[in-house]
Every structure is written in structure tokens, then in C-alpha cells.
Design an enzyme around this catalytic site. Structure first.
Site, PDB file in Angstrom:
ATOM      1  N   GLN A  12     -20.731  36.736   4.597  1.00  0.00           N
ATOM      2  CA  GLN A  12     -19.559  36.095   4.785  1.00  0.00           C
ATOM      3  C   GLN A  12     -19.533  34.687   4.730  1.00  0.00           C
ATOM      4  OE1 GLN A  12     -16.631  37.246   5.163  1.00  0.00           O
ATOM      5  NE2 GLN A  12     -15.532  35.597   5.989  1.00  0.00           N
ATOM      6  N   GLU A  13     -20.562  34.007   5.365  1.00  0.00           N
ATOM      7  CA  GLU A  13     -20.788  32.775   5.723  1.00  0.00           C
ATOM      8  C   GLU A  13     -21.011  32.065   4.361  1.00  0.00           C
ATOM      9  OE1 GLU A  13     -20.278  30.941   8.100  1.00  0.00           O
ATOM     10  OE2 GLU A  13     -20.551  31.998  10.066  1.00  0.00           O
ATOM     11  N   SER A  14     -21.682  32.289   3.622  1.00  0.00           N
ATOM     12  CA  SER A  14     -22.232  31.424   2.272  1.00  0.00           C
ATOM     13  C   SER A  14     -22.352  32.078   1.108  1.00  0.00           C
ATOM     14  CB  SER A  14     -23.460  30.788   2.475  1.00  0.00           C
ATOM     15  OG  SER A  14     -24.581  31.841   2.410  1.00  0.00           O
TER      16      SER A  14
END
Length: 675
Positions: free
Chosen positions: A520-522
Site C-alpha cells: 500500500q505504501e510504495s
């Protein structure tokens, strides 16, 4: 980013696991230093070394050496770059060579780039007619457009040039310096209208560019200038709206300053915005549409704070305008209040619009259960259908029915021949070679050019190519562009599996959750950097990383957050701290990872005893709410990929969220931490 809330890039908000595209591009988005993981870089072979030697020779002016090396590389995949560099070295003077290059590589990225650079070379030579003769309107460049208009002016078409200046100037961002000579004449001509400057002030403020707004206001006079000045002031300090004398109603433009200031105030203090609106709304002749827009924004702001008057205020809005967002927040306010009859009422109204997302079918069904009512046959059918979807709400529905989660994996429907054809596209072949020699910026440009011209089938094949290369960030983005959601191998890869497994074992967290956070983050871009400065796979803020590293006895240095293993170690440690702080509840810890623990503390304290699904649904921040849903669903998918036979969205102890109990525990933790 961990210690402070920030939006996730359009790419990441878009990476949902349902069939609907959540491409809600917002405030901020993920800047990439480089999108390529280090493992893609290979040792150079003879051709690659000769290519680099040739480029170095040309840069040093050793043309004979360059020509000799270029000749030996005539069949090399990057030979077009050598031809391109030779033309550039000659300052685009060889027109025949340029045309030959464009004819030799039609419709390719390098031809497009060379033609743009060639056109931009004419102004330096003061050859304005040549620019007009060769101008290509299909090439988008604001810089080139300004030069084209200047060429028109220089060659006698002054009226046409000055008429075209408006579209280049009236935008919310500064223009290239190439536009300055044109603007200097235009701003003093009869073609310039002060309305253009006023519009530019508003566009600039909408994008937060106060300096440009101030500059643009210099071209205003009278009421417009006074209103623009107040609009800029209200942008910086919305509190001045408490005064009516600063916004005289005799100036009809002042209503724009009032509206802009109120919209700014809503972001942090919707109650103050409402007070300002009550002061000013009868002082100006606002259109019904403007009044509705302002009131809707204020009332939604109050709803996000679960103000006791929010529902009544939202109900007072005219139904003739788009109301889906209003009805969705009516549902959330009712959920927070555990007012299940109202939940049913607002869901029915939303469904009657014909624009209700399937997600709300979950709450439609639960509203029956929580009122001890038998769900209608239609509600049952809708809920069963929802439970078969691979999505956050599909997983919720399945667990409520006691069924296994649906985790269908359907590889992209691409034949080997077509896959090979896409892999061998000139841009893609060059991109692969550029990756291997470390010319990453050029590799990305080649890739993106191919993306922009391919259809859905081509994009699916291209996503598989990126996945095969281990370029997971590009693979995920490209499969989204293709609107294909069912190939779990591409959408949910497992790079750095050993590092994630080791970190998970150390902090005693499931590796599926760590994978979900990084996804989700990167989207597994190890060199990712957000606009706020969060870095690496798990998007750690340097200050948070430093604090976490100190707690676990590590040193955080310079660019160490771009090292995957180090980033995973720190990210997992910080997540573990959030997990402990929020009593082993992954939903709460995930929210804290995104928005910061102090905000989650406040959200818990302001909530009555709520089940965890209702707590998540009523998170005030849209971005954090989507983030938590994505991460939990991604976690379930990674459980499946890691061999779990019965993946779960929630563990048993996470399903019931007791606000008072958690609040008490939090207060004890905070006191203990302070001691």
C-alpha cells in the site's frame, strides 16, 4: 510516512482489490527518485560498455572515437540513442539527418523527443520562420507553444499571436521564461483583460500558489484588486472572515474572497466556517449553486467531526444537486451514533439514486440484523453476491456469513506470442537495456511512452513484462492502467520475501501484514520518496525512523532508508510498536501507521463502543479510511499467497472494538510511556 498524516499517491489510493477503480488523485502523491530496484542493474557486457564509452567520448568532444564506436554498434538495441546523440551534438543543424531519423523511427519516443528538441532549437538561432514551417501541434509543450506564438508575432501574425497568449497565461502555475517576451507585449495590448488576471489569481490560490496570485493581482485595479488582495489574505489567514467590514458588500468581487476563505477554514474548523458563512451569506448575491457548494462543504466538514448538528444540516441541503457524498456521510454519522433505523433510511435513499457503490450493501444487510429484522430477499441476494467478491467488503460479508474468503487468481489473458511481441517493442527493448546500464530516467521515459500508446491488451502484456523483470511498481501501475484486477501474481508480488519473513519473526508480526503495508505504501518501490519526505519500501519519515532506530539499537544514516532490508527492519519495528500500543488490533495500528498514533488516540476517545467494522467506516479522514481497508484486505490476500488455507480479514479479538476499554488502556500506556 508514519508520524504525521499524509495522503498516499494516486497510484496507491487506486490500488484497490475490488473491480472498481479508486483513482482519486489528491494532494499528494508519491515522488520517485527512481522506480527501479537495484537488483535489476547488471554487470556490463561488451556492447553496453562500448555504448557508455561512446557517449563519454562524445561528451568530451572526441567525435572520431564516438563515430568509430557507433559504427561498431550499428546493430545494438541502443544504436538509435547514438544517432540521436550525434544529431544533438551537431546542434540540430543537419536537417536531412533529423528527417531521416524521424522517418526511420516513426511513432517512437526518440523521434518525438528529437522533433521537440529540434523545434526548440530554432528560437536560439532566431529562425522563427523555420519554427512555423515545422511546428507540430500534436506535441504538447507549454514552452514550445510560447515559442510558436512568438514566431507568429515575429513574422507578422501579431493578432493571432496575441489572441493565443491568454490560454498560456491564464493557468494556476508560472509560465516558462520563453513566454515572457510575448506576455510583456500582450499585457500592454488591447487583447489583455483584467478579468484574465483575476481568474489567474483564483486558479493560483486553488493550487496554493500565493506568490503567483500576488504577482497576478498587480495587473488588477479597483474592486477586483481589493477583492484579490483580500482573497490572498483569507487564504493565509481565514480568521479575518470574522470581520464584515473587511469585505464590503458594495464590492461584488468580495464574495469570491469570502467563499475562498470559508473553504479554507472548513479544513480545520468547520464550526468557525459555518459562523463566518452565517455572517456573510446574506450580504452578497450568491448564486444558489455557490451557496449549495459552500454549505455542503461546511456540513460535510462538521460530519467528519461527528458534530451533533451535522445530520440535520446535511438534510437541509437541496436535493437537486449531486447528493451521493452527502448521503454517504449521513450513513457514517448514523453508524457512529448506532442509529440503525437512520442507517437504513439513508442507504435506501442512496440506493434510489442509482449510483450506490456495492460496498454499502454490507451496511444495508447489517442494518437489518442490528434492528432484529429479517433482511429482504433482495438484500440477501445482494449480500451473498457481495460475499463472493475479492474486496474488503466482500471479505467482511463472507466472514459474517461464515464462509471462506474468495481469492480467485486469474492470470492476464495474454498469449505467449503477444507477450513476446510487446516485450520486443522498440521502446521496451530499449528500456530493458537502459535499465541494465543504469540509465534509469531514460528507461522510464521509454516505458511510459509505450504505456501511453497501448490498448488494454497491450497494457496487460506490458504489466507481465515488468513483473518478469521484477519492476513491481511499474507492473502494478500498468495492470491498473489496463483495468485488470484478477492477476494476483502481478498485483500482489512478494519481493524481499526473506527480509520480510525475518523482520516478521523478529517483531512477532505476520509477514502478510508487513507485505500489505509495503504494497500500500510504495507498491514495492525501494527508492520511493513522498512529497512529505517519507522514504523507501515502507515509507518511513526520517524523524520517525531515527526515533525507532534508537529504540531498537540501530543507527539511521543518510540514505539508509532506501536500503530495503534496513527499511523493512525499521518499518516492521515501528508497526510492532503501534500494534502493542493499540492492544494487538491491526486495524487501529494500521490507522496509526498512516495518520499517526495521536490522531488515532483522538478518534478512539471520541467514539462510543463500536464494532471494528463501524469504527473503520467512520474514520474521519477519507485517505486513512481507504488505507486501512486496503491494508486489511491486502493482508488477507498475502495470507493466501503465503499458504494460509483459511485467510481472515479480522482475528477474533479484533472484531469487537470497546471504545472505553481501549481508551482506558491507552491512557495507562501513555502514562507508563511518560514515566
Amino acid at each position: 510516512m508514519l508520524s504525521a498524516f499524509r495522503p498516499v499517491c494516486g497510484l496507491l489510493s487506486a490500488v484497490t482489490i475490488s473491480g472498481s477503480v479508486m483513482l482519486k488523485l489528491r494532494f499528494v502523491i508519491l515522488f520517485i527518485i527512481t522506480l527501479l530496484p537495484a537488483h535489476l542493474l547488471a554487470k556490463l557486457n561488451a556492447n553496453q560498455q562500448s555504448y557508455i564509452d561512446a557517449i563519454d567520448a562524445l561528451n568530451e568532444g572526441q567525435v572520431e572515437i564516438f563515430d568509430k564506436l557507433s559504427h561498431s554498434l550499428s546493430d545494438y538495441v541502443l544504436s538509435p540513442y547514438l544517432e540521436y546523440e550525434r544529431i544533438r551534438y551537431g546542434k540540430y543543424s543537419d536537417v536531412d539527418a533529423i528527417q531521416a531519423f524521424i522517418d526511420k523511427y516513426p511513432g517512437q519516443s526518440l523521434s518525438h523527443r528529437l522533433k521537440l528538441e529540434w523545434l526548440l532549437s530554432f528560437p536560439a538561432k532566431n529562425d522563427w520562420q523555420a519554427l512555423l514551417d515545422n511546428y507540430d501541434s500534436t506535441i504538447y509543450s507549454r514552452n514550445l507553444r510560447c515559442y510558436y506564438l512568438r514566431a507568429l508575432y515575429k513574422t507578422g501574425s501579431k493578432k493571432e499571436a496575441l489572441q493565443g497568449a491568454r490560454d498560456v497565461w491564464v493557468v494556476g502555475r508560472s509560465a516558462p521564461k520563453s513566454c515572457d517576451p510575448l506576455f510583456k507585449v500582450w499585457l500592454k495590448s488591447s487583447f489583455f483583460k483584467t478579468d484574465y488576471a483575476y481568474e489567474r489569481v483564483k486558479l493560483s490560490l486553488k493550487k496554493g500558489r500565493t506568490s503567483l496570485a500576488s504577482y497576478s493581482s498587480n495587473f488588477l485595479k479597483g474592486d477586483q484588486k481589493k477583492a484579490a488582495s483580500m482573497m490572498i489574505w483569507a487564504h493565509k489567514n481565514p480568521g479575518i472572515l470574522s470581520s464584515t467590514t473587511r469585505f464590503p458588500s458594495a464590492n461584488p468581487y468580495m464574495k469570491d474572497a469570502v467563499v475562498h476563505g470559508i473553504k479554507r477554514r472548513v479544513r480545520r474548523k468547520p464550526d468557525a466556517a459555518l459562523a463566518y458563512w452565517k455572517k456573510h451569506r446574506n450580504r452578497f448575491n450568491f448564486s444558489p449553486e455557490t451557496s449549495h457548494q459552500v454549505e455542503q462543504r461546511i456540513y460535510l466538514g462538521l460530519a467528519r467531526q461527528y458534530n451533533k448538528n451535522a445530520s440535520n444540516l446535511l438534510s437541509s441541503l437541496s436535493s437537486e444537486y449531486d447528493s451521493e457524498k452527502v448521503l454517504e456521510w449521513q450513513i457514517r454519522v448514523s453508524l457512529r451514533n448506532r442509529d440503525w433505523p437512520s442507517v437504513s433510511r439513508w442507504i435506501n435513499e442512496l440506493e434510489s439514486t442509482g449510483n450506490m457503490d456495492d460496498d454499502w450493501l454490507y451496511w444495508k444487510y447489517k442494518s437489518f440484523l442490528n434492528q432484529n429484522l429479517q433482511p429482504t430477499q433482495l438484500a440477501k441476494q445482494q449480500f451473498i453476491k457481495l460475499s463472493k467478491q475479492r474486496s474488503y467488503y466482500g471479505f467482511l460479508a463472507a466472514e459474517l456469513l461464515g464462509k471462506s474468503l474468495t481469492l480467485t487468481n486469474i492470470p492476464v489473458p495474454i498469449t505467449q506470442d503477444f507477450h513476446k511481441k510487446i516485450k520486443n517493442l522498440p521502446e521496451i527493448s530499449r528500456a530493458k537495456e537502459l535499465i541494465e546500464i543504469g540509465h534509469l530516467q531514460r528507461a522510464h521515459k521509454e516505458w511510459q511512452f509505450a504505456v501511453n500508446k497501448l490498448d488494454q491488451q497491450g497494457l496487460m502484456a506490458l504489466a507481465r513484462v515488468a513483473n518478469d523483470w521484477g519492476w513491481h511498481n511499474r507492473a502494478i501501475r500498468t495492470i491498473i492502467d489496463a483495468n485488470h484486477w484478477n492477476d494476483l501474481s502481478i498485483r500482489f508480488p512478494m519481493p524481499y520475501e526473506k527480509s520480510f519473513g525475518k523482520a516478521a519473526s523478529t517483531v512477532k508480526l505476520p509477514s502478510s501484514w508487513l507485505f500489505a503495508i509495503a504494497r500500500q505504501e510504495s507498491a514495492f518501490s525501494e527508492k520511493a520518496r513522498s512529497s512529505a519526505g517519507a522514504r523507501g519500501l515502507m515509507q518511513l519519515m526520517p524523524a520517525t525512523a531515527k526515533q525507532t532506530a534508537r529504540k531498537i539499537g540501530l543507527k539511521s544514516r543518510g540514505n539508509s532508508l532506501y536500503d530495503p532490508e534496513f527499511n523493512i527492519k525499521l518499518g516492521s519495528s515501528y508497526l510492532s510498536m503501534m500494534h502493542d500500543r493499540f492492544k494487538k488490533n491491526r486495524a487501529l495500528a494500521t490507522a496509526a501507521y498512516n495518520a499517526g498514533p495521536h490522531r488515532v488516540d483522538r478518534w478512539i476517545k471520541s467514539a462510543v463502543a463500536l464494532p471494528i467494522d463501524a469504527w473503520i467506516e467512520t474514520i474521519p479522514y477519507d485517505e486513512t479510511r481507504r488505507y486501512v481497508k486496503n491494508v486489511l484486505a491486502f493482508d488477507a490476500i498475502y495470507q493466501y499467497k503465503l499458504g494460509e488455507k483459511n485467510p481472515k480479514l479480522f482475528l477474533h479479538h479484533e472484531k469487537v472494538f470497546l471504545g472505553k476499554q481501549i481508551k482506558s488502556s491507552l491512557e495507562e500506556s501513555i502514562i507508563a510511556s511518560a514515566e
